[in-house]
Design a protein around this motif. Sequence first.
Motif: not given
Length: 787
Positions: A135-143, A174-179, A183-188
């Motif tokens: 949810y958080y990953l897709a929300r950032e990608w799509t708003r 598998f559950a950690w994949v979207p997190w 979070l990693v792209p936000r880091g870089w």
Amino acid sequence: MQTTAEPEKDERMPAIAGPENGDPAAPWLTPLRFALVLAVFIFAAFPSLLLGTATFAYRDFGMFSYPVAFFHKESFWRGEIPLWNPYNYCGIPFLAQWNTMVLYPPSVIYLLLPLTWSLPFFCLAHLFSGGLGMYYLAREWTRNQLAAGVAGVIFSFSGLMLNFLMWPSHAATFAWVPWVLWLVPRGWRHGGKRLAVAAVAASLQMLAGGPETILFTWVILLFLACGEWFSGSADIPVGFAAGRRDRSESRQGCRRSGWIIPFRFLSIAILVALVCAAQLLPFLQLLSLSQRNTGFGSMSYDWSMPLWGWANFLVPLLRNGATSHGVFYQPEQQWTSSYYVGVATIFLACVALWRARDWRTRMLGALVLLALILALGDRGLLYRGVRWCLPLIGSVRYPVKFTILISVLAPLLAAIGIAHLMKRGKNLGRFEWGSATVLLILTATVVVLDRSSPLSEAVSTKALTNALARAGFFVAVLASIVTLLQSHGRRRILVGALLLALCWLDLFTHVPNQNPTVPPAIYAANWARNQQQFGDDVRLGESRVMLAPVAEETLRLNATPSLKNDLLANRLAFFADSNLLDGVPQVYGFFSLAPYHMSELANLPYVQTNRDFSVLIDFMGATKTTVPGKPLDWEDRPNAMPIVTAGQKPVFADEKASIAALLQTNVNFRRIVLLPAEARASISTTSQNPVRVLNSQFERHKVRLQVETPAPSMVVISQSHYPAWQAFIDGKPAKIWRANYAFQALEVPAGKHEVLMKYQDRSFRAGVFLSSLGLIACVSVWLVAKE
């Protein structure tokens, strides 16, 4: 209706759709509300598990996951770090297996709570966590919060995620994949505290222990990092075709940043490697000494997607046969019972690829296509070429595991697709209607061709029923999307909720009985030991048991319709790793990795069933084996040797000669011990000697012996040779030699001596030191960074 405030907007990732772009439907599905919706869906799907009236038991959960967690929990309450498992394969590394999750912090859930409830809860908690992360990953990608919610539901209830519930390690990884992808792209991009957060999230995934999923996650991250760096489009909105001025400004910003993206990406990777070193170093050592060489996965026609496997994305039960317990599998692989993501998901992914013509969406589409081809194994030709270029991939079995990539990326593409539809306006375009029509026609064509093939009527009928249900759900989802685009206010919220429910129902019902359950009492500790009336003579350091090859095959291939009865039968036979529930040592087991030489010997009786391996089995200390024709009854083996013997004459031979001797029936290992040729210069013993073993005490990580000998003599221990074992004679270090191809031996001088053998894993100790440095670095970054 009150809504929570929108999260801080990432200026580098502007919105496709959202309240600021005229989307009045998005604000209602806040993270908290989506979490509540997801929790309701999970409870509706698994009420008996959450209420504690049932527990998982199917296949690997009952024979591997639960016993391994039981052993881990026992060690935890004994105050031990379970580095070594002495109960399987005559001893095998435990923590180094990686998928045992010894160092995974959330494992404390099942370490502290009743295991029959907490282990299924652990899996379902990660199902929830994975959906929320998507949810958080897709929300950032799509708003777009509704699009993010759809992606979260698809991710949590995809066929692959539901299949992973039998493997807590896979479910957690598998559950950690979207997190991690969030979070990693936000880091870089931002650096600072986000670097530490990204490293912690990626480290938690790494410690969960699913190697292939972790690899695929970092492949996606690498593509994202390279794309943002090379294209200079880190500032371009996802799904938008940026103008010439936008591109120019973005590239200028990228040039100003120089190497900041690759530097931060590498920094995160180094931090993760450091934090996880305590797990990675023992794993890499075991992998280098294990049976998984580059040729391990060369049989890539096995455990790969069949040529018609793509059709299962439309009709999950197409040509699938049911096991005795009613779980359906493709005939050529039984790694996953499903990889279905929903016909509606395929439709929305097509919309995304057509409408959102940006590099990120195209990259996702290219990775999905690549995964579809590689999942076919050698049939897809590309896999053979990849294996030739990268021989290391041969250590990975199951080409069908490439469906992991699809199950990760398809929900994200679906979110992009629905966000674009909501942005476009009130009606679907020609492409959307054409795509929907094509998918329905393809589904019908698949069923018609299947009905004309020489398959059983029952199989074809189940596929037809399944196809009609999937097509029905797809039409319902399509209708809800059309209604959503034409609705406003509260009606739009209700239609959005209906869309989530339809996606959930389609996925949860796409195959029947995917995760059968049993009463929790079936896992009672020591039940099988008591039923078989095994006494203290069958315990660690005294003897082992061995399930006869014929009995093993009978239990493996002749399951009954009752999962409960099958699991009880497997426990009575100490099948796979169920012996861990009773503390019964055995000569075999079921683990991903085993020391190469021990794995080869332990497998021989089960592979070459027409040969007599009584000498080898005697040396392994198997005092009991199953009665011929009665796989649940046990009989004594009076010729079995003790676990510790002494006084044998050393015979020096290479590996080929050693294993040949073990296959003979006239070799007496009470009189001789086979040692490697390089030991000749260090061994002074030349003959058989009368040695007395006065005492022997076996613990999980320690062996104490008291021996008395008139001359220098050999002491032989029927335990797997592994470099982490260290020996001390009267407190002085002594060399442990690999004896009889896969076991342990050491030379003791004349006289009475105390021998101490300890499992001292130097790679683990070095890893703990490096992990400490990594954690200190993460904390330092967090404290020093301003934001």
